[in-house]
Design a protein around this motif. Sequence first.
Motif, mmCIF file in Angstrom:
data_model
loop_
_atom_site.group_PDB
_atom_site.id
_atom_site.type_symbol
_atom_site.label_atom_id
_atom_site.label_comp_id
_atom_site.label_asym_id
_atom_site.label_seq_id
_atom_site.Cartn_x
_atom_site.Cartn_y
_atom_site.Cartn_z
ATOM 1 N N SER A 54 0.825 -1.216 0.000
ATOM 2 C CA SER A 54 0.000 0.000 0.000
ATOM 3 C C SER A 54 0.850 1.252 0.000
ATOM 4 O O SER A 54 1.961 1.256 0.531
ATOM 5 C CB SER A 54 -0.866 0.049 1.258
ATOM 6 O OG SER A 54 -1.750 -1.017 1.298
ATOM 7 N N GLU A 220 -12.969 -4.097 3.133
ATOM 8 C CA GLU A 220 -13.564 -4.348 1.817
ATOM 9 C C GLU A 220 -14.808 -5.217 1.984
ATOM 10 O O GLU A 220 -15.852 -4.973 1.371
ATOM 11 C CB GLU A 220 -12.539 -5.037 0.893
ATOM 12 C CG GLU A 220 -11.419 -4.082 0.490
ATOM 13 C CD GLU A 220 -10.235 -4.750 -0.218
ATOM 14 O OE1 GLU A 220 -10.312 -5.952 -0.558
ATOM 15 O OE2 GLU A 220 -9.224 -4.057 -0.430
ATOM 16 N N TYR A 314 -12.845 6.239 0.344
ATOM 17 C CA TYR A 314 -11.791 5.292 -0.036
ATOM 18 C C TYR A 314 -12.400 3.977 -0.493
ATOM 19 O O TYR A 314 -12.055 3.438 -1.552
ATOM 20 C CB TYR A 314 -10.795 5.056 1.122
ATOM 21 C CG TYR A 314 -10.015 3.787 0.870
ATOM 22 C CD1 TYR A 314 -9.035 3.740 -0.117
ATOM 23 C CD2 TYR A 314 -10.308 2.599 1.547
ATOM 24 C CE1 TYR A 314 -8.367 2.552 -0.419
ATOM 25 C CE2 TYR A 314 -9.651 1.418 1.253
ATOM 26 C CZ TYR A 314 -8.682 1.397 0.274
ATOM 27 O OH TYR A 314 -8.039 0.227 -0.034
ATOM 28 N N ARG A 318 -12.077 2.133 -3.997
ATOM 29 C CA ARG A 318 -11.399 0.837 -4.026
ATOM 30 C C ARG A 318 -12.236 -0.203 -4.784
ATOM 31 O O ARG A 318 -11.757 -0.878 -5.684
ATOM 32 C CB ARG A 318 -11.150 0.376 -2.573
ATOM 33 C CG ARG A 318 -10.564 -1.025 -2.429
ATOM 34 C CD ARG A 318 -9.143 -1.080 -2.876
ATOM 35 N NE ARG A 318 -8.474 -2.343 -2.572
ATOM 36 C CZ ARG A 318 -7.382 -2.750 -3.200
ATOM 37 N NH1 ARG A 318 -6.822 -2.003 -4.139
ATOM 38 N NH2 ARG A 318 -6.807 -3.886 -2.881
ATOM 39 N N HIS A 343 -9.949 -6.861 -3.789
ATOM 40 C CA HIS A 343 -8.517 -6.545 -3.872
ATOM 41 C C HIS A 343 -7.863 -7.037 -5.147
ATOM 42 O O HIS A 343 -6.680 -6.794 -5.354
ATOM 43 C CB HIS A 343 -7.785 -7.153 -2.672
ATOM 44 C CG HIS A 343 -7.676 -8.662 -2.727
ATOM 45 N ND1 HIS A 343 -8.770 -9.487 -2.705
ATOM 46 C CD2 HIS A 343 -6.595 -9.476 -2.809
ATOM 47 C CE1 HIS A 343 -8.367 -10.745 -2.761
ATOM 48 N NE2 HIS A 343 -7.051 -10.775 -2.835
ATOM 49 N N ARG A 409 -3.064 -1.019 -2.705
ATOM 50 C CA ARG A 409 -3.976 0.053 -2.294
ATOM 51 C C ARG A 409 -3.363 1.448 -2.508
ATOM 52 O O ARG A 409 -2.256 1.711 -2.033
ATOM 53 C CB ARG A 409 -4.351 -0.134 -0.815
ATOM 54 C CG ARG A 409 -5.189 -1.384 -0.585
ATOM 55 C CD ARG A 409 -5.376 -1.727 0.883
ATOM 56 N NE ARG A 409 -6.146 -2.982 0.989
ATOM 57 C CZ ARG A 409 -5.648 -4.181 0.749
ATOM 58 N NH1 ARG A 409 -4.381 -4.328 0.424
ATOM 59 N NH2 ARG A 409 -6.404 -5.251 0.842
#
Length: 458
Positions: A54, A220, A314, A318, A343, A409
Amino acid sequence: MKTIIEPFRIKTVEPIKMTTPEVRRRLIEAAGYNLFKLPAEDVLIDLLTDSGTSAMSAAQWGALMQGDESYAGARSWYRFERAVKNVFGFEHVIPTHQGRAAERILFGVMVKPGHVVPSNTHFDTTRANIEFAGGRAVDLPSPSAKDPAARLPFKGNMDTAALERLIAEVGPEKIPVIMLTVTNNSGGGQPVSMANIREVAAIAHAHGIPFYIDACRFAENAYFIKLREPGYDAKTPLEIAREMFSYADGATMSAKKDAFANIGGFLTTNDDELAAAERDLLILTEGFPTYGGLAGRDLEAIAVGLEEVLEEDYLHYRTVSTAHVADGLEAAGVPVMLPAGGHAVYLDAKRFLPHVPPLEYPGQALAVELYIEGGIRGVEIGTVMFGKNPHTGEERPAAWELVRLAIPRRVYTQSHMDYVIEATAQLYRRREEIGGMRIVQEPKFLRHFSAEFEWIEG
Ligand code: F0G
């Protein structure tokens, strides 16, 4: 607005070294066609993992400077402990240097030879740590996960009927803990619903079995619940995460994922006796219980990261930006696992290269060619990773032939991701030129990290 903008500006940049397909062809050949053996500098877009990769925020870098490096009772420890308790809500917090250290300590205390530990799908290190303690790790993914193209909301769920059958078959006394991995990384990064968490917890508790969450990508998962599960749209990701953990007896966490840290992890529980035994093990290998193998500055970065990762702007960016890649690939006809997880995007190598049989490693061939085509590094999740039984030496096709493109990320912009879509689509158009591979040399365990390959001619 159709364009999703990254909810951040860039203050520090890291140059990417540009290379051409010709250069990359030589580099990957020299690496024995194993992407793990490439120097990272020779990769344009590195999608090998979202773990520890990240970009930290200005607030995290600022907090790093405030790290208190005292051996015992550092200010940074108290800040970290507060941040973990605020989200997870358990009494005991045990810091570790990363997720697998938390797993080793948890299973080292809980699992005895002959025990069985079910999960929706264990991650490799979770499975390996259970087996190392003498237990058997059992995956019980939901039947809805079987079809990679089925757009269902919670393909990460556990098959609870199969869980009931397993408990009846082996007996609850043989099951020291039941795990749920959120999101389900090895099952395509798919989320687990709150209903499934509640149901697994109820089954576990009805049999007196502790229930744990492998929480690596909890934020997430919480956001997918908000988007997809009735009754949660008005709740904040923090409220949803707290509810998820309220059903559990503890959790293991790798802060290298949903805490935006480059290193770190922890173990957390309400069980006093268990926590005492865990701290004894911690001191042996990780460190004193107020730092557990981490520097004070790392504890600070994690504390800030745990707050930032639950910000809705965020999480919106994402999930939308990961879906942008999956949808862009699908629109170009490229076979991908759907819907997108949080992810990563998973290319389905079985359908991408139907002419390459599983024992000629279509996932590996695809990953190698994607590197040559675009300088993009993903990872094979298929027969190279799972096909060989290290004890018998027997080789069998894995259930999946996937290439995971994990998205670090806050690191890459939309134009980087559009480039990934374009390069993959271009490769797809010349898929018939891609052949199979064979292994030239391999180690006994975890061969995907160091095996060497060559092309099968013809
Ligand atoms: N659990 C899950 C679900 C994971 O994805 C990982 C790591 C771990 C545990 C172990 O955590 O790496 O901090 O020791 N996953 C990385 C990946 C390595 O690329 O998916 P760790």
